[in-house]
Design an enzyme around this catalytic site. Structure first.
Site, PDB file in Angstrom:
ATOM      1  N   ASP A 105     -34.131 104.887  95.049  1.00 58.10           N
ATOM      2  CA  ASP A 105     -35.075 104.853  93.928  1.00 58.10           C
ATOM      3  C   ASP A 105     -34.899 103.554  93.138  1.00 58.10           C
ATOM      4  OD1 ASP A 105     -36.867 105.570  91.970  1.00 58.10           O
ATOM      5  OD2 ASP A 105     -35.513 106.984  90.964  1.00 58.10           O
ATOM      6  N   ARG A 122     -27.752 115.785  86.857  1.00 56.32           N
ATOM      7  CA  ARG A 122     -26.606 116.274  86.080  1.00 56.32           C
ATOM      8  C   ARG A 122     -26.320 117.774  86.148  1.00 56.32           C
ATOM      9  NH1 ARG A 122     -28.589 112.712  81.178  1.00 56.32           N
ATOM     10  NH2 ARG A 122     -30.492 113.221  82.313  1.00 56.32           N
ATOM     11  N   THR A 159     -42.941  89.676  98.074  1.00 56.76           N
ATOM     12  CA  THR A 159     -41.566  90.014  97.684  1.00 56.76           C
ATOM     13  C   THR A 159     -41.289  91.497  97.906  1.00 56.76           C
ATOM     14  OG1 THR A 159     -41.588  88.246  96.068  1.00 56.76           O
ATOM     15  CG2 THR A 159     -39.930  89.960  95.740  1.00 56.76           C
ATOM     16  N   ASP A 183     -43.480  93.855  92.182  1.00 54.95           N
ATOM     17  CA  ASP A 183     -43.443  92.381  92.257  1.00 54.95           C
ATOM     18  C   ASP A 183     -44.652  91.939  93.061  1.00 54.95           C
ATOM     19  OD1 ASP A 183     -42.476  89.666  92.323  1.00 54.95           O
ATOM     20  OD2 ASP A 183     -40.442  90.452  92.078  1.00 54.95           O
ATOM     21  N   THR A 229     -41.970 108.463  82.816  1.00 56.45           N
ATOM     22  CA  THR A 229     -42.038 109.569  81.848  1.00 56.45           C
ATOM     23  C   THR A 229     -41.477 109.153  80.486  1.00 56.45           C
ATOM     24  OG1 THR A 229     -40.050 110.380  82.914  1.00 56.45           O
ATOM     25  CG2 THR A 229     -42.084 111.529  83.434  1.00 56.45           C
ATOM     26  N   LYS A 252     -30.347 111.125  96.166  1.00 54.65           N
ATOM     27  CA  LYS A 252     -31.045 109.999  95.551  1.00 54.65           C
ATOM     28  C   LYS A 252     -30.041 109.008  94.972  1.00 54.65           C
ATOM     29  CE  LYS A 252     -33.378 109.893  91.379  1.00 54.65           C
ATOM     30  NZ  LYS A 252     -33.240 108.591  90.719  1.00 54.65           N
TER      31      LYS A 252
END
Ligand code: C5P
Length: 241
Positions: A61, A220, A70, A66, A125, A34
């Site tokens: 991502d 991470r 667009t 919009d 979130t 990602k």
């Protein structure tokens, strides 16, 4: 159909060199990479192509939101980059969602490639009930999520990005064939790298899959590990039946 490897590794860095190093080490152990706003705004579309050249599927991502025209153009451009998955905001409405789906299909047809999966973001979130009220949403967030997921399905989107605690609720309403669920906030339980970081509500990879996730996004716990390849490998092995 369940993906062969449901792990999506989030590479959040502004550095192309570091992204390349990470992708080379983790690619054999994950199903997708990602790339988000941080990487894209720093390095641009050509850098996305150089990552794709490692023969990995890419989830871009960028959460488009919009006017339909667009978004349609942006989705076409992302499709030309050869990405496998991309995000739009469900709150952009059905016209915008349909424009995104149509642009992905039309551009992919022209290029004779597979269209990217269009994923709708329901509620970020980071938005809690109090913040939702600020933007005029008075009802329960769960009800808002269900409504936006329904809109995404009706508009032809392939899936949603949702938090782990929404998985069971969404799965009660939609099968995996109707709506793919992609879930961030994943932290392996047994890993000594199980820090929550800034994620508030976390879930283990195994539990998220059990609750109905099709893909789990892990950043991470893999990328900040001293040995990212080993971290990715051991998470993958922990999912083996
Ligand atoms: O490092 P970590 O595993 O927390 O990374 C999770 C990834 O998923 C990040 O790229 C983050 O931007 C993304 N994400 C998230 N929560 C969402 C949507 C996306 O953490 N609701």
């Amino acid at each position: 159909m369940a993906p062969k490897n449901p792990i999506i590794c989030a590479i959040d860095t502004p550095s192309t060199e570091w992204a390349h190093t990470l992708v080379q080490s983790v690619a054999p152990h994950v199903g997708m990479i990602k790339l988000g706003l941080e990487f894209f705004v720093s390095q641009g579309g050509d850098a996305v192509r150089t990552i794709r050249d490692y023969d990995v599927d890419i989830f871009l991502d960028l959460k488009f939101h919009d006017i339909p025209n667009t978004v349609s153009g942006a989705v076409s451009a992302a499709t030309e980059l050869g990405v496998a998955m991309l995000t739009v905001h469900a709150a952009g409405g059905s016209d915008m969602l349909k424009a995104a789906v149509e642009a992905a299909h039309n551009t992919a047809n022209k290029l004779s490639i597979q269209p990217p999966m269009i994923l709708a973001v329901t509620m970020l979130t980071s938005i809690d009930q109090a913040l939702a009220k600020e933007i005029g949403i008075e009802r329960k967030l769960e009800d808002q999520v269900i409504q936006l997921a329904g809109l995404a399905v009706k508009s032809g989107a392939d899936g949603c990005v949702c938090s782990a605690h929404e998985l069971q609720m969404l799965r009660k309403n939609y099968s995996s064939d109707a709506l793919k669920l992609v879930v961030p906030g994943i932290r392996p339980e047994t890993s000594k790298f199980a820090a929550k970081d800034d994620q508030k509500r976390i879930m283990t990879p195994q539990r998220a899959l059990e609750y109905g996730a099709d893909y789990i996004v892990i950043g991470r716990p893999i990328t900040k590990n001293r040995n990212p390849a080993q971290a990715a490998k051991s998470i993958k092995e922990s999912l083996a039946p």
